[in-house]
Design a protein around this motif. Structure first.
Motif, PDB file in Angstrom:
ATOM      1  N   ARG A  98       0.881  -1.176   0.000  1.00  8.41           N
ATOM      2  CA  ARG A  98       0.000   0.000   0.000  1.00  8.41           C
ATOM      3  C   ARG A  98       0.910   1.215   0.000  1.00  8.41           C
ATOM      4  NH1 ARG A  98      -1.610  -3.982   3.230  1.00  8.41           N
ATOM      5  NH2 ARG A  98      -3.626  -4.926   2.730  1.00  8.41           N
TER       6      ARG A  98
ATOM      7  N   LEU B 254      -4.912   4.671   5.391  1.00  3.13           N
ATOM      8  CA  LEU B 254      -5.765   4.630   6.578  1.00  3.13           C
ATOM      9  C   LEU B 254      -5.874   3.179   7.040  1.00  3.13           C
ATOM     10  CD1 LEU B 254      -7.774   5.905   8.575  1.00  3.13           C
ATOM     11  CD2 LEU B 254      -9.549   5.630   6.813  1.00  3.13           C
ATOM     12  N   TYR B 255      -5.296   2.890   8.214  1.00  2.00           N
ATOM     13  CA  TYR B 255      -5.271   1.539   8.751  1.00  2.00           C
ATOM     14  C   TYR B 255      -6.175   1.472   9.983  1.00  2.00           C
ATOM     15  CZ  TYR B 255      -1.187  -0.079   6.014  1.00  2.00           C
ATOM     16  OH  TYR B 255      -0.333  -0.469   5.008  1.00  2.00           O
TER      17      TYR B 255
ATOM     18  N   MET C  37     -10.661   8.757   0.021  1.00  2.18           N
ATOM     19  CA  MET C  37      -9.894   7.828   0.842  1.00  2.18           C
ATOM     20  C   MET C  37      -9.050   6.954  -0.070  1.00  2.18           C
ATOM     21  SD  MET C  37     -12.513   6.682   3.862  1.00  2.18           S
ATOM     22  CE  MET C  37     -12.992   7.858   5.118  1.00  2.18           C
TER      23      MET C  37
ATOM     24  N   ASN D 133      -6.009   3.979  -0.215  1.00  2.00           N
ATOM     25  CA  ASN D 133      -5.300   2.905   0.495  1.00  2.00           C
ATOM     26  C   ASN D 133      -5.921   2.661   1.869  1.00  2.00           C
ATOM     27  OD1 ASN D 133      -3.747   3.269  -1.779  1.00  2.00           O
ATOM     28  ND2 ASN D 133      -1.862   3.780  -0.698  1.00  2.00           N
ATOM     29  N   VAL D 134      -7.116   2.109   1.843  1.00  2.95           N
ATOM     30  CA  VAL D 134      -7.883   1.833   3.056  1.00  2.95           C
ATOM     31  C   VAL D 134      -7.683   0.378   3.441  1.00  2.95           C
ATOM     32  CG1 VAL D 134     -10.177   1.805   4.088  1.00  2.95           C
ATOM     33  CG2 VAL D 134      -9.574   3.593   2.441  1.00  2.95           C
ATOM     34  N   HIS D 135      -7.317   0.170   4.697  1.00  6.61           N
ATOM     35  CA  HIS D 135      -6.962  -1.166   5.200  1.00  6.61           C
ATOM     36  C   HIS D 135      -7.742  -1.402   6.492  1.00  6.61           C
ATOM     37  CE1 HIS D 135      -4.682  -4.727   5.908  1.00  6.61           C
ATOM     38  NE2 HIS D 135      -3.703  -4.202   6.626  1.00  6.61           N
ATOM     39  N   ASN D 136      -8.822  -2.187   6.395  1.00  7.43           N
ATOM     40  CA  ASN D 136      -9.690  -2.497   7.528  1.00  7.43           C
ATOM     41  C   ASN D 136      -9.480  -3.970   7.869  1.00  7.43           C
ATOM     42  OD1 ASN D 136     -11.867  -2.154   9.411  1.00  7.43           O
ATOM     43  ND2 ASN D 136     -13.227  -3.142   7.947  1.00  7.43           N
TER      44      ASN D 136
ATOM     45  N   THR E 273     -16.626  -1.382   6.258  1.00  2.00           N
ATOM     46  CA  THR E 273     -15.525  -0.427   6.347  1.00  2.00           C
ATOM     47  C   THR E 273     -16.031   0.989   6.565  1.00  2.00           C
ATOM     48  OG1 THR E 273     -14.174  -1.848   4.948  1.00  2.00           O
ATOM     49  CG2 THR E 273     -13.504   0.458   5.122  1.00  2.00           C
ATOM     50  N   ILE E 274     -17.045   1.396   5.809  1.00  2.00           N
ATOM     51  CA  ILE E 274     -17.593   2.742   5.903  1.00  2.00           C
ATOM     52  C   ILE E 274     -19.114   2.633   5.920  1.00  2.00           C
ATOM     53  CG2 ILE E 274     -17.631   5.062   4.895  1.00  2.00           C
ATOM     54  CD1 ILE E 274     -15.137   4.213   3.262  1.00  2.00           C
TER      55      ILE E 274
ATOM     56  N   GLU F 129     -10.666  -3.895   1.837  1.00  2.00           N
ATOM     57  CA  GLU F 129      -9.452  -3.317   1.253  1.00  2.00           C
ATOM     58  C   GLU F 129      -9.847  -2.506   0.020  1.00  2.00           C
ATOM     59  OE1 GLU F 129      -6.579  -3.667   2.697  1.00  2.00           O
ATOM     60  OE2 GLU F 129      -7.083  -5.252   4.110  1.00  2.00           O
TER      61      GLU F 129
END
Length: 1004
Positions: free
Chosen positions: A268, A636-637, A662, A664-667, A678-679, A692
């Motif tokens: 990422r 955002l991790y 947003m 590179n979102v990493h949940n 995630t959201i 992801e």
């Protein structure tokens, strides 16, 4: 002669500062610090020019053993080493002098010639950050998830020839650890850094196979790198796997590849405002393309002679660019959603345009600290820093008279808010070693009231806070750690909000501390002997306001760790359009919310990481976005630890936001309880399912997914995902309010916008809500006396009276005594600044009562309901309008809502235990009388419409006329708890279920 001439030329160029990075010394003078160690010939017995490996290791180990955490200052000079030097947890090595000191690996030093087969990096290191001291003949314990506060800064490193497997630094540490202001001359060695961690700033790498090669950061977090330069690497500037790197202002020159991702690995990567020059191979070598873990994002990257932008290992394809000079305005590779309702799709999209000129001038992203000759040492002004003596006056006097204040290591007790002037800079160099601290129950921060900051910036000023810990203790109910209102050029860096996780003390702890103290040395409230200790949980958690409150301000916030479980939020940014940037912020271990952003715009938030622990944070909402626009998140991790064994709904909750990008979102989690979605847009009932994502845009234009047709019979769901909502009320404008007691949140439904927002999440547990005649919101809340807090020398607990009517209910016997139910009022348009406690007066002293507020339901299992309901209490609370009262009764502690009793009109309430509604008369002074039975239905809530019909919540909603005859039943998908009319015409019935919020359009 040649060397002398070269040196003169070098100095001339240097003096005009045309280097691609700032190579000047940050600390040009000796920082005087009584807690620090100084690496000098006088202290450690080495001679100029000789090998200092043993002496340097001895100094570092001595510092660790004697202080546990601290700083070793290294004066200007050239120091030769020939073997690995280990830097244990929380030790910082910082250079000073007109020029940076330089450590030199001597030519052909033993052990640096061959690959080290049993080592993770296959190399030998000049400096290795470890978790602890490495004893002789002991295998090093690599730095890891518990290695905090380690650093090296303002030091150059040089690898001489004959050391092909030499690496300058191994840096696999965690929060508040970094390397900064360094030039690393790798030459023919292997690399400058192996394994990254946390944050890097102003680094220059020259030569080597790689500048950096790395595996996943410890403990799997994103890593921030700013203002850095790579030149002349033989294989690639960086070789990565799952690094999570975000770069701002990265320059790379004369290399075959900028970033090479290890084969069969994802990464990422975020790059913004960067410049690449003379890259003769692919700038990016991407493995595992079209995998959701692979997230590559570029913004505003200038390229000169970079013909191949990317190579994709699996497909063998290239992204080629024909222009010799071009700007990558955007490049996105990975799983993307163009809105919250778009279908996720793997794509490689880019926007590239040719350019004629690429400027040689590169603006630094991070501001420099003020010139050191202008610093004033707070110790010279009389500060003690011993953790006992109050240093407040010394600090405030210093702030009032000086701009640049150096704060050496020490624990400085503060008892009143420190207020910075427009140019105030407070500079420390170790946020665990240098703390501003409140003692427990400091009077100015205790008891009930609005937020009070330990440290407060100027409004609109150019302030700097660097390298200082903010410690608000465990039990100071009104405390905010730092309130920041400064301008867009202000700077907060290397700040730890102390409390719980990451706390250390001196000297080294070799066994458990004495019972009743924790590792910070303060009295603990989690001792089993403590009256607020329960089931392994510290009941003081979540009793304060926010650790970091940015209000109407902005600036750059870098390398922040905010993990005090005693605070309501780790970071709360509110009411600002001043540009702000967050670079590397770790927000962890809060009970209800990690990070809240409310009414903000023009912010960039890179490498924000949240973590929820099992005991304190199982039901914590990681991120709230409330009425925000024009905000960018990158890398955002959001993480839940392996010990969590319960699911949670969402990682990001969105309320009325627009243009949120947003990247590179990493949940994620190590077990199956990753947050479900995630959201989640709470007003539109939209959830984003992929865990992801390389890119998602919250446009604000997404159509609502709320059902526009009736559910059940007539109830329309407006919002869901709550813990347990009740306490409903409405104001004269038709706005509706309700609360979550356990999660300490209050929500508002706007009659104008027909949308929901999170109004407040103060540390006070709301029980019920109401409004007075002037639309002030009245909130009843449970108040536990603050341990150690005294009023006129008397413990606060002595003022808590047990009410006589508590004896009629078994509820009072289950730990539900020894506290008070109080009321505060707020203006809903400005809740943070208007919170006020309601006074308690004699019942009957308010002669002309507009209305009295009584509980909607009572659980009286000793069958005294009829008597206690018409009981005239001794006291009542008075609202700000001076004519709305709330009689003081024990049942306020358990009720689900408050009902309005108007003099001269009938009043209804619920006998919850016997499941009936009763009816009474209301006198002019608000006193109830003439109790009669109305209907044999009833649970938690009821309300009255304009025709006098009574709506009773009992499984569904039963509607009775004023004679008690049933007229209709309104079906609700979820058992209702509290109900109230609201909306513009007061003809909409609003309903709180257990976890959902509904309305019914009622035709009156």
């Amino acid at each position: 002669m040649k060397k002398t001439l070269f040196s003169l030329i070098f100095s001339f160029i240097f003096s005009f500062n045309i280097f691609p990075v700032d190579q000047s010394s940050v600390y040009t003078q000796k920082p005087e610090d009584p807690e620090a160690f100084y690496f000098s010939t006088e202290n450690y017995g080495f001679k100029d020019g000789e090998d200092v490996t043993v002496a340097l290791q001895s100094a570092i180990n001595q510092l660790k053993r004697e202080k546990n955490f601290g700083i070793l200052f290294v004066p200007e000079g050239k120091y030769r080493i020939s073997n690995t030097v280990y830097i244990p947890n929380a030790i910082r090595v910082i250079g000073y002098g007109k020029n940076r000191p330089e450590f030199i690996l001597t030519k052909s030093s033993p052990g640096f010639q061959e690959e080290v087969p049993n080592d993770k990096g296959k190399s030998k290191y000049m400096f290795w950050f470890t978790g602890s001291i490495v004893e002789e003949n002991q295998r090093p314990r690599d730095a890891g998830a518990g290695t905090f506060y380690s650093a090296m800064s303002n030091i150059n490193i040089r690898i001489e020839d004959g050391n092909p497997h030499a690496v300058a630094l191994r840096t696999h540490y965690a929060q508040h650890s970094f390397v900064s202001h360094m030039s690393i001359y790798i030459g023919k060695g292997k690399a400058g850094i192996f394994d990254i961690g946390n944050e890097m700033e102003n680094l220059a790498f020259y030569g080597g196979d790689y500048g950096i090669y790395t595996t996943k950061a410890s403990p799997g977090w994103p890593v921030m790198m700013v203002d850095s330069y790579f030149e002349g690497q033989r294989k690639a500037a960086l070789h990565c796997q799952e690094s999570g790197l975000a770069f701002v202002n990265l320059q790379v020159k004369n290399v075959p590849t900028v970033i090479e991702i290890e084969s069969n690995y994802a990464d990422r990567l975020m790059l913004e405002n960067c410049r690449f020059e003379n890259v003769n191979g692919p700038a990016f070598i991407i493995s595992n393309e079209n995998n959701s873990n692979n997230q590559i994002s570029l913004r505003n990257v200038d390229c000169i002679k970079v013909p191949l932008l990317a190579y994709y290992r699996r497909s063998g394809e290239y992204t080629k660019v024909d222009h010799s000079k071009y700007k990558i305005k955007e490049y996105d590779h990975g799983l993307q959603m163009t809105s919250m309702v778009a279908e996720p799709e793997y794509q490689t999209l880019y926007n590239i345009e040719p350019i004629d000129i690429v400027s040689d001038v590169v603006n630094k992203e991070i501001p420099r600290l003020p010139e050191m000759s202008k610093w004033v040492n707070i110790r010279d002004l009389g500060a003690i820093g011993d953790g006992e003596i109050d240093d407040t006056k010394v600090f405030q006097d210093a702030i009032d008279n000086y701009d640049y204040i150096y704060v050496p290591q020490g624990c400085y007790i503060i008892s009143e808010t420190l207020k910075m002037r427009d140019n105030t800079c407070l500079i420390g160099l170790h946020p665990m070693g240098t703390q501003l601290k409140l003692k427990e129950s400091t009077p100015a921060f205790s008891g009930f009231g609005g937020p009070i900051a330990l440290l407060e910036s100027s409004k609109g000023g150019l302030n700097i806070l660097n390298g200082i810990g903010i410690n608000t203790g465990g039990i100071n109910y009104r405390a905010v750690g730092l309130k920041w209102m400064a301008n867009a050029d202000s700077y907060v860096n290397d700040v730890k909000f102390v409390g719980g996780h990451g706390t250390m003390r001196k000297p080294v702890v070799t066994q458990r501390p004495p019972q009743g103290t924790d590792f910070s040395g303060r009295p603990t409230v989690s001792s089993p002997d403590s009256p607020i200790y329960q089931s392994g949980k510290d009941m003081a958690w979540d009793n304060q306001y926010w650790s970091l409150w940015v209000n109407e301000g902005g600036g750059t916030f870098k390398d922040i760790w905010t993990a005090s479980t005693y605070s309501a939020n780790g970071v709360y940014v509110s009411n600002t359009s001043v540009p702000g940037k967050i670079y590397a912020m770790s927000v962890e271990h809060h009970v209800r919310n990690e990070a809240t952003f409310k009414n903000i715009s023009n912010w960039k938030i890179y490498c924000l990481q949240t973590e929820e622990e099992s005991v304190e944070s199982t039901e914590c909402q990681p991120i709230e976005l409330i009425n925000c626009k024009n905000v960018v998140f990158a890398n955002l991790y959001m993480f839940r630890v392996i010990r969590v064994n319960e699911p949670y709904h969402s990682s990001v909750r969105v309320w009325d936001c627009e243009n949120i990008e947003m990247l590179n979102v990493h949940n994620y989690a190590q077990m199956k309880f990753t947050n479900n979605v995630t959201i989640y847009d709470i007003n539109k009932n939209i959830d984003v399912r992929p865990w992801e994502l390389q890119k998602i845009i919250i446009t604000g234009n997404e159509p609502s997914n709320r059902q526009s047709v009736s559910v059940g019979d007539e109830a329309i769901e407006l919002a869901s995902g709550f813990d347990f909502v009740e306490g409903i009320t409405s104001d004269s404008k038709g706005n509706v309010y309700f609360s979550e007691n356990r999660m300490r949140r209050i929500y508002k439904w706007s009659a104008d916008t027909k949308s929901l927002t999170l109004l407040v999440d103060f540390p006070w547990k709301p029980i019920n809500l109401a409004v007075d005649s002037e639309d002030n919101l009245l909130v009843s809340f449970r108040y536990d006396p603050q341990p150690g807090h005294k009023i006129d020398g008397v413990p606060e607990s002595e003022f808590i009276k047990e009410l006589p009517d508590r004896t009629g209910t078994s509820f009072s016997g289950w730990g539900n005594s020894g506290f008070a139910v109080r009321f505060y009022s707020i203006n809903p348009d400005n809740p943070e600044e208007t919170i006020e406690l309601l006074p308690l007066v004699d019942m009957g002293s308010i002669e002309n009562v507009h209305k009295a507020l009584y509980v909607s339901n009572k659980w009286r299992d000793f069958h005294d309901f009829n008597n206690v309901t018409v009981l005239v209490p001794e006291k009542c609370f008075v609202a700000p309008d001076k004519k709305t009262i709330i009689p003081q009764l024990y049942d306020l502690a358990r009720s689900s809502s408050l009902l309005e009793a108007f003099p001269g009109k009938p009043f209804y309430t619920s006998d919850e235990y016997d499941r009936r509604i009763v009816k009474m008369d209301v006198a002019a002074n608000g006193i109830l009388s003439n109790l009669t039975y109305f209907v044999e239905w009833g649970e938690f809530g009821l309300t009255i419409d304009d025709n006098g019909d009574v709506y009773v919540a009992d499984g569904h909603i039963l509607v009775f006329d004023n004679k008690g005859d049933i007229k209709r039943i309104i079906k609700v998908p979820e058992r209702p708890s509290t109900i109230k009319f609201g909306g513009k015409d007061n003809k909409e019935l609003f309903i709180t279920g257990r976890s959902k919020f509904f309305k019914v359009d009622v035709n009156l």
